[in-house]
Design a protein around this motif. Structure first.
Motif, PDB file in Angstrom:
ATOM      1  N   GLY A  31     -24.110 -29.079  -3.633  1.00 51.12           N
ATOM      2  CA  GLY A  31     -23.276 -28.667  -4.754  1.00 51.12           C
ATOM      3  C   GLY A  31     -22.884 -27.200  -4.724  1.00 51.12           C
ATOM      4  O   GLY A  31     -22.042 -26.780  -5.517  1.00 51.12           O
ATOM      5  N   THR A  32     -23.483 -26.408  -3.848  1.00 45.29           N
ATOM      6  CA  THR A  32     -23.093 -25.005  -3.720  1.00 45.29           C
ATOM      7  C   THR A  32     -21.837 -24.905  -2.866  1.00 45.29           C
ATOM      8  O   THR A  32     -21.390 -25.889  -2.276  1.00 45.29           O
ATOM      9  N   GLN A  33     -21.269 -23.712  -2.801  1.00 43.53           N
ATOM     10  CA  GLN A  33     -20.106 -23.472  -1.950  1.00 43.53           C
ATOM     11  C   GLN A  33     -20.437 -22.360  -0.962  1.00 43.53           C
ATOM     12  O   GLN A  33     -21.229 -21.462  -1.267  1.00 43.53           O
ATOM     13  N   LYS A  34     -19.811 -22.436   0.197  1.00 46.79           N
ATOM     14  CA  LYS A  34     -20.052 -21.448   1.243  1.00 46.79           C
ATOM     15  C   LYS A  34     -18.723 -21.140   1.920  1.00 46.79           C
ATOM     16  O   LYS A  34     -17.953 -22.063   2.218  1.00 46.79           O
ATOM     17  N   PRO A  35     -18.430 -19.838   2.195  1.00 46.00           N
ATOM     18  CA  PRO A  35     -17.202 -19.516   2.928  1.00 46.00           C
ATOM     19  C   PRO A  35     -17.189 -20.215   4.284  1.00 46.00           C
ATOM     20  O   PRO A  35     -18.230 -20.303   4.953  1.00 46.00           O
ATOM     21  N   VAL A  36     -16.036 -20.714   4.690  1.00 44.58           N
ATOM     22  CA  VAL A  36     -15.926 -21.484   5.931  1.00 44.58           C
ATOM     23  C   VAL A  36     -16.493 -20.729   7.125  1.00 44.58           C
ATOM     24  O   VAL A  36     -17.118 -21.324   8.000  1.00 44.58           O
ATOM     25  N   GLU A  37     -16.312 -19.413   7.169  1.00 44.98           N
ATOM     26  CA  GLU A  37     -16.813 -18.635   8.309  1.00 44.98           C
ATOM     27  C   GLU A  37     -18.335 -18.550   8.338  1.00 44.98           C
ATOM     28  O   GLU A  37     -18.922 -18.211   9.372  1.00 44.98           O
ATOM     29  N   ASP A  38     -18.998 -18.893   7.220  1.00 41.93           N
ATOM     30  CA  ASP A  38     -20.465 -18.863   7.153  1.00 41.93           C
ATOM     31  C   ASP A  38     -21.103 -20.232   7.335  1.00 41.93           C
ATOM     32  O   ASP A  38     -22.330 -20.339   7.416  1.00 41.93           O
ATOM     33  N   VAL A  39     -20.295 -21.299   7.353  1.00 44.10           N
ATOM     34  CA  VAL A  39     -20.842 -22.633   7.613  1.00 44.10           C
ATOM     35  C   VAL A  39     -21.397 -22.625   9.035  1.00 44.10           C
ATOM     36  O   VAL A  39     -20.738 -22.153   9.963  1.00 44.10           O
ATOM     37  N   ASP A  40     -22.623 -23.125   9.190  1.00 46.66           N
ATOM     38  CA  ASP A  40     -23.293 -23.028  10.481  1.00 46.66           C
ATOM     39  C   ASP A  40     -23.813 -24.384  10.935  1.00 46.66           C
ATOM     40  O   ASP A  40     -23.966 -25.315  10.131  1.00 46.66           O
ATOM     41  N   ILE A  41     -24.098 -24.475  12.204  1.00 49.27           N
ATOM     42  CA  ILE A  41     -24.670 -25.695  12.780  1.00 49.27           C
ATOM     43  C   ILE A  41     -25.965 -26.021  12.038  1.00 49.27           C
ATOM     44  O   ILE A  41     -26.794 -25.148  11.802  1.00 49.27           O
ATOM     45  N   GLY A  42     -26.109 -27.272  11.640  1.00 49.26           N
ATOM     46  CA  GLY A  42     -27.283 -27.719  10.898  1.00 49.26           C
ATOM     47  C   GLY A  42     -27.061 -27.772   9.401  1.00 49.26           C
ATOM     48  O   GLY A  42     -27.838 -28.403   8.683  1.00 49.26           O
ATOM     49  N   ASP A  43     -26.008 -27.116   8.895  1.00 47.12           N
ATOM     50  CA  ASP A  43     -25.687 -27.200   7.470  1.00 47.12           C
ATOM     51  C   ASP A  43     -25.297 -28.629   7.119  1.00 47.12           C
ATOM     52  O   ASP A  43     -24.901 -29.417   7.984  1.00 47.12           O
ATOM     53  N   GLU A  44     -25.384 -28.955   5.834  1.00 42.41           N
ATOM     54  CA  GLU A  44     -24.946 -30.259   5.319  1.00 42.41           C
ATOM     55  C   GLU A  44     -23.797 -30.003   4.352  1.00 42.41           C
ATOM     56  O   GLU A  44     -23.960 -29.316   3.348  1.00 42.41           O
ATOM     57  N   VAL A  45     -22.616 -30.558   4.655  1.00 44.65           N
ATOM     58  CA  VAL A  45     -21.449 -30.379   3.800  1.00 44.65           C
ATOM     59  C   VAL A  45     -21.147 -31.674   3.060  1.00 44.65           C
ATOM     60  O   VAL A  45     -21.451 -32.761   3.542  1.00 44.65           O
ATOM     61  N   LYS A  46     -20.566 -31.522   1.855  1.00 42.35           N
ATOM     62  CA  LYS A  46     -20.232 -32.686   1.032  1.00 42.35           C
ATOM     63  C   LYS A  46     -19.312 -33.623   1.808  1.00 42.35           C
ATOM     64  O   LYS A  46     -18.336 -33.192   2.412  1.00 42.35           O
ATOM     65  N   LEU A  47     -19.610 -34.893   1.784  1.00 38.90           N
ATOM     66  CA  LEU A  47     -18.917 -35.976   2.486  1.00 38.90           C
ATOM     67  C   LEU A  47     -19.039 -35.873   3.998  1.00 38.90           C
ATOM     68  O   LEU A  47     -19.153 -36.878   4.672  1.00 38.90           O
ATOM     69  N   CYS A  71      -7.453 -25.728  10.808  1.00 40.96           N
ATOM     70  CA  CYS A  71      -8.477 -24.739  10.457  1.00 40.96           C
ATOM     71  C   CYS A  71      -8.121 -24.036   9.157  1.00 40.96           C
ATOM     72  O   CYS A  71      -6.987 -24.075   8.710  1.00 40.96           O
ATOM     73  N   PHE A  72      -9.110 -23.327   8.590  1.00 41.60           N
ATOM     74  CA  PHE A  72      -8.970 -22.684   7.290  1.00 41.60           C
ATOM     75  C   PHE A  72      -9.098 -21.162   7.377  1.00 41.60           C
ATOM     76  O   PHE A  72      -9.839 -20.644   8.208  1.00 41.60           O
ATOM     77  N   ALA A  73      -8.409 -20.459   6.468  1.00 44.29           N
ATOM     78  CA  ALA A  73      -8.463 -19.008   6.412  1.00 44.29           C
ATOM     79  C   ALA A  73      -9.857 -18.543   5.992  1.00 44.29           C
ATOM     80  O   ALA A  73     -10.584 -19.241   5.264  1.00 44.29           O
ATOM     81  N   LYS A  74     -10.224 -17.351   6.444  1.00 48.53           N
ATOM     82  CA  LYS A  74     -11.503 -16.740   6.097  1.00 48.53           C
ATOM     83  C   LYS A  74     -11.647 -16.698   4.571  1.00 48.53           C
ATOM     84  O   LYS A  74     -10.684 -16.437   3.853  1.00 48.53           O
ATOM     85  N   GLY A  75     -12.842 -16.995   4.101  1.00 47.71           N
ATOM     86  CA  GLY A  75     -13.128 -16.965   2.673  1.00 47.71           C
ATOM     87  C   GLY A  75     -12.926 -18.296   1.963  1.00 47.71           C
ATOM     88  O   GLY A  75     -13.312 -18.435   0.797  1.00 47.71           O
ATOM     89  N   THR A  76     -12.335 -19.281   2.631  1.00 47.84           N
ATOM     90  CA  THR A  76     -12.146 -20.602   2.023  1.00 47.84           C
ATOM     91  C   THR A  76     -13.517 -21.188   1.689  1.00 47.84           C
ATOM     92  O   THR A  76     -14.382 -21.275   2.560  1.00 47.84           O
ATOM     93  N   LEU A  77     -13.724 -21.571   0.437  1.00 50.62           N
ATOM     94  CA  LEU A  77     -15.030 -22.058   0.001  1.00 50.62           C
ATOM     95  C   LEU A  77     -15.175 -23.554   0.262  1.00 50.62           C
ATOM     96  O   LEU A  77     -14.425 -24.368  -0.276  1.00 50.62           O
ATOM     97  N   ILE A  78     -16.165 -23.890   1.079  1.00 43.99           N
ATOM     98  CA  ILE A  78     -16.475 -25.266   1.459  1.00 43.99           C
ATOM     99  C   ILE A  78     -17.560 -25.802   0.536  1.00 43.99           C
ATOM    100  O   ILE A  78     -18.568 -25.116   0.292  1.00 43.99           O
ATOM    101  N   MET A  79     -17.384 -27.016   0.020  1.00 46.71           N
ATOM    102  CA  MET A  79     -18.398 -27.634  -0.832  1.00 46.71           C
ATOM    103  C   MET A  79     -19.534 -28.154   0.045  1.00 46.71           C
ATOM    104  O   MET A  79     -19.317 -28.964   0.939  1.00 46.71           O
ATOM    105  N   MET A  80     -20.736 -27.675  -0.235  1.00 52.01           N
ATOM    106  CA  MET A  80     -21.915 -28.099   0.499  1.00 52.01           C
ATOM    107  C   MET A  80     -22.512 -29.335  -0.173  1.00 52.01           C
ATOM    108  O   MET A  80     -22.212 -29.642  -1.326  1.00 52.01           O
ATOM    109  N   ASP A  81     -23.370 -30.040   0.550  1.00 50.80           N
ATOM    110  CA  ASP A  81     -23.961 -31.279   0.046  1.00 50.80           C
ATOM    111  C   ASP A  81     -24.791 -31.051  -1.216  1.00 50.80           C
ATOM    112  O   ASP A  81     -24.881 -31.929  -2.067  1.00 50.80           O
TER     113      ASP A  81
END
Length: 166
Positions: free
Chosen positions: A29-45, A17-27
């Protein structure tokens, strides 16, 4: 992370798992903090996110500027290894730390152009180490096998546990 989504703080050989605030690359091209990634989101790869969670760990590492549990899998030099086994990782602390993770259809997470796995059960991590990237082609079929095995283990372990009286 804690073993098998259970709250058990034994982190040896468990998921990552990742620390709060870690920026995840979304499909997109935007980035989202890991704690805000939600069911139904599309993440890169990783594609479609089907599960999210947070855990209490006690083995937070810094891997190329990313704070992540030591048991997490990362693609390093075209090989999947645990962060804690990388020469590029440094232990940050062994204090209890809340971390976040999610499950995605392609089982991958991209952070700062580094590829990590998503939430994996221990047996899935071992298959990934054995098969490398080819694991991702048939992970759903392997998950069915793992699920059946987990049921068999649970039934064996629970055979001697008292049950509630009817």
């Amino acid at each position: 992370t804690s073993g098998e989504l259970s709250g058990d703080k034994n982190t040896e050989g468990s998921e990552g798992c990742f620390a709060k605030g870690t920026l995840i690359m979304m499909d997109d091209g935007t980035q989202k903090p890991v704690e805000d990634v939600d069911i139904g989101d599309e993440v890169k790869l990783g594609g479609f996110v089907f599960a999210t969670g947070k855990f209490l760990i006690n083995n937070l590492y810094n891997y190329k500027g990313i704070e992540v549990s030591g048991s997490h899998m990362v693609l390093e030099d075209d090989e999947w290894i645990r962060v804690q086994d990388s020469e590029l990782a440094t232990l940050v602390n062994e204090d209890d730390t809340i971390v976040y993770v999610f499950g995605s259809e392609n089982r991958r997470i991209v952070i700062d152009d580094i590829v990590f796995t998503d939430y994996f059960e221990v047996s899935e991590q071992e298959k990934l180490k054995q098969l490398g990237d080819s694991y991702f082609t048939n992970w759903k079929e392997n998950a069915k096998i793992v699920s059946k095995s987990n049921v068999e283990v649970r039934n064996t372990n629970d055979a001697n546990v008292p049950t509630l009286a009817a």
